[in-house]
Design a protein around this motif. Structure first.
Motif, PDB file in Angstrom:
ATOM      1  N   ALA A 121       0.828  -1.206   0.000  1.00  0.00           N
ATOM      2  CA  ALA A 121       0.000   0.000   0.000  1.00  0.00           C
ATOM      3  C   ALA A 121       0.862   1.255   0.000  1.00  0.00           C
ATOM      4  N   ARG A 122       1.957   1.248   0.750  1.00  0.00           N
ATOM      5  CA  ARG A 122       2.850   2.420   0.771  1.00  0.00           C
ATOM      6  C   ARG A 122       3.508   2.632  -0.588  1.00  0.00           C
ATOM      7  N   MET A 123       3.956   1.520  -1.191  1.00  0.00           N
ATOM      8  CA  MET A 123       4.593   1.643  -2.499  1.00  0.00           C
ATOM      9  C   MET A 123       3.604   2.190  -3.531  1.00  0.00           C
ATOM     10  N   LEU A 124       2.390   1.663  -3.534  1.00  0.00           N
ATOM     11  CA  LEU A 124       1.409   2.088  -4.534  1.00  0.00           C
ATOM     12  C   LEU A 124       0.969   3.525  -4.314  1.00  0.00           C
ATOM     13  N   ALA A 125       0.955   3.956  -3.070  1.00  0.00           N
ATOM     14  CA  ALA A 125       0.575   5.341  -2.793  1.00  0.00           C
ATOM     15  C   ALA A 125       1.594   6.316  -3.371  1.00  0.00           C
ATOM     16  N   ASP A 126       2.843   5.864  -3.500  1.00  0.00           N
ATOM     17  CA  ASP A 126       3.910   6.724  -4.018  1.00  0.00           C
ATOM     18  C   ASP A 126       4.183   6.499  -5.493  1.00  0.00           C
ATOM     19  N   THR A 127       3.407   5.606  -6.130  1.00  0.00           N
ATOM     20  CA  THR A 127       3.669   5.237  -7.518  1.00  0.00           C
ATOM     21  C   THR A 127       2.506   5.666  -8.395  1.00  0.00           C
ATOM     22  N   PRO A 128       2.766   6.435  -9.452  1.00  0.00           N
ATOM     23  CA  PRO A 128       1.675   6.803 -10.364  1.00  0.00           C
ATOM     24  C   PRO A 128       1.086   5.556 -11.012  1.00  0.00           C
ATOM     25  N   VAL A 129      -0.202   5.630 -11.315  1.00  0.00           N
ATOM     26  CA  VAL A 129      -0.862   4.519 -11.987  1.00  0.00           C
ATOM     27  C   VAL A 129      -0.290   4.395 -13.402  1.00  0.00           C
ATOM     28  N   ALA A 130       0.198   3.181 -13.709  1.00  0.00           N
ATOM     29  CA  ALA A 130       0.740   2.932 -15.052  1.00  0.00           C
ATOM     30  C   ALA A 130      -0.412   2.867 -16.037  1.00  0.00           C
ATOM     31  N   GLN A 131      -0.228   3.424 -17.188  1.00  0.00           N
ATOM     32  CA  GLN A 131      -1.262   3.420 -18.234  1.00  0.00           C
ATOM     33  C   GLN A 131      -0.715   2.803 -19.519  1.00  0.00           C
TER      34      GLN A 131
END
Length: 480
Positions: free
Chosen positions: A464-474
């Motif tokens: 969850a911490r990593m994803l919060a700091d990572t833009p959503v890949a498109q």
């Protein structure tokens, strides 16, 4: 202090009644009964709320034990269940299979007196079972969906714990497992007399109600390429456990009648789930069975062999009883059910005739303190003897067997096959691949269920911490 603080003086430690031995060994039902609500409250009142909760510190998931014991005392069942789940996504399972005598109850302040520990594990089991029966479910009404998706490989305790925590963070969780039921070794390795399989079915319903999606009967690497998970999800958690049994490399291990613990236990659960009679391979009726190993898996083998009709079951362990790794409770149950224990005996060979086992050669041992302080067995020359046996079950432990796709995707392993996590610059339980996380026995080696639960919980927090700091890949490719 109030009079309630001294209830332990008036109320003795009591555990739920167990099924009488002559009845319990005839089948595979759980042998421990349940508290009534009043009994659970009365036992909870024995907690002295000592101010420095050693029980909480000794618990691998650091449950808020005195707090939920107080809620039970006050009759606030649903609140107690909610508080339990704040630290432990699988409390009804840990209440059944944790070795509380070595963890929370062993550290209880009252355990250091003649009064005996608070019955923490039995209360934990009762609260969760009863709350779910009455309709309690995790409240996710305030959770906001993030749009992120995580694949979990393995529906054992680490994977289930991770899925629970991801859903509480608003992250979609798809759990893949090669078996057609969830639980991993909780379902297929632990016998039903310790953990009824209906408990796992109920937990599945709870998790599915939280939005967890199970994709069962799918083996990653055979039915679905791991690359599809890496490409199709924001992150992957690997909780594949430890299924490679330790080979004692005893001469004669290829004789008929020699079995390894895990295949034996798994085969028995499978045939119980299918309501079949024991196969000829594992027919124990009238046979003299010797179990090698003193851990909980060895105790499971002892008690399963008794139920399969063995004429005798002997458990051989190379140290003394005080140094056995198995739960004292499970050792006690084994004894009650007729298992004989031989301590200070090291197996050195398996003997047979015409390809069939007939004895185990053992040597006496003495304990010598090792560099780490643990007493280690040392063989006594000239003390060999032969123990008659028709069947031997080797329960020497298990090691991780990481799938080939781990290294293909750059997941680093140590020399024993454990997945390396949480190194310099990494989040806890993050592997050398930044979007792949791991936890449980594939990281630790064979260990307690509750530690796998801890790892899954903490790994979900890291994800969850990593994803919060990572833009959503498109775009993110979808896995059907």
């Amino acid at each position: 202090m109030s009079a309630k603080d001294f209830r332990f003086l008036e109320v003795s430690r009591q555990t739920p009644r167990t099924v009488p031995v002559p009845v319990r060994v005839l089948g595979y039902s759980e042998i421990s009964g349940d508290f009534a609500a009043s009994e659970a409250a009365t036992q909870s009142e024995r907690c002295i709320d000592c101010g420095n909760p050693y029980c909480e510190h000794a618990c691998p998931v650091h449950n808020y034990i005195p707090n939920w014991l107080k809620l039970v005392q006050d009759g606030r069942l649903f609140e107690a269940a909610t508080l339990m789940h704040e630290t432990n996504p699988l409390p009804e399972i840990c209440g059944r299979v944790c070795p509380q005598d070595r963890l929370c109850e062993g550290a209880c302040t009252l355990e250091q007196t003649a009064f005996g520990a608070v019955t923490i594990g039995s209360v934990e089991k009762w609260v969760t079972d009863e709350a779910i029966r009455q309709g309690w479910r995790p409240d996710l009404s305030l959770v906001r969906e993030s749009g992120r998706r995580v694949a979990i490989v393995g529906a054992g305790p680490a994977g289930l714990s991770c899925a629970d925590r991801l859903r509480r963070a608003g992250i979609a969780a798809d759990v893949y497992d090669r078996y057609h039921e969830i639980g991993g070794l909780l379902t297929f390795g632990i016998p039903p007399f310790k953990l009824d399989k209906a408990v796992m079915r109920t937990r599945r319903e709870v998790l599915e109600g939280m939005g967890v999606r199970f994709r069962l009967g799918i083996e990653i690497g055979r039915d679905l390429d791991f690359a599809e998970l890496v490409d199709g999800y924001d992150a992957v958690f690997v909780g594949t456990g430890a299924y490679t049994y330790v080979d004692g490399r005893l001469d004669g291990r290829d004789l008929n009648g020699v079995h390894d613990a895990l295949p034996f236990l798994i085969a028995n659960v499978h045939r119980l789930l299918r309501d079949e009679v024991p196969s000829a391979t594992y027919d124990m009726r009238g046979k003299h069975v010797v179990v090698l190993g003193g851990g909980d898996t060895g105790m499971d083998c002892n008690r399963t062999a008794i139920r399969l009709g063995a004429a005798s079951v002997t458990c051989v362990y190379r140290r003394d009883e005080a140094n056995m790794p198995g739960s004292r409770r499970e050792v006690g149950y084994s004894r009650e059910e007729g298992v004989q224990f031989l301590f200070h005996k090291q197996p050195v060979a398996l003997l047979g005739e015409d390809g069939r086992l007939n004895a185990v050669r053992v040597v006496d041992t003495e304990l010598v303190a090792g560099a780490d302080g643990r007493m280690r067995p040392q063989n006594i020359p000239g003390s060999e003897s032969d123990l008659p046996a028709d069947v031997v079950i080797q329960a020497f432990g298990f090691q991780p067997s990481p799938p080939d796709w781990c290294q293909v995707h750059g997941v680093a392993l140590d020399p024993s096959g454990k997945i390396l996590v949480g190194g310099a610059g990494q989040l806890p339980f993050q592997t050398s691949h930044p979007r792949i996380f791991a936890g449980g026995d594939n990281v630790r080696g064979a260990d307690l269920v509750v530690r796998a639960v801890h790892d899954g919980r903490e790994a979900a927090g890291s994800i969850a911490r990593m994803l919060a700091d990572t833009p959503v890949a498109q775009p993110v490719a979808a896995v059907a």
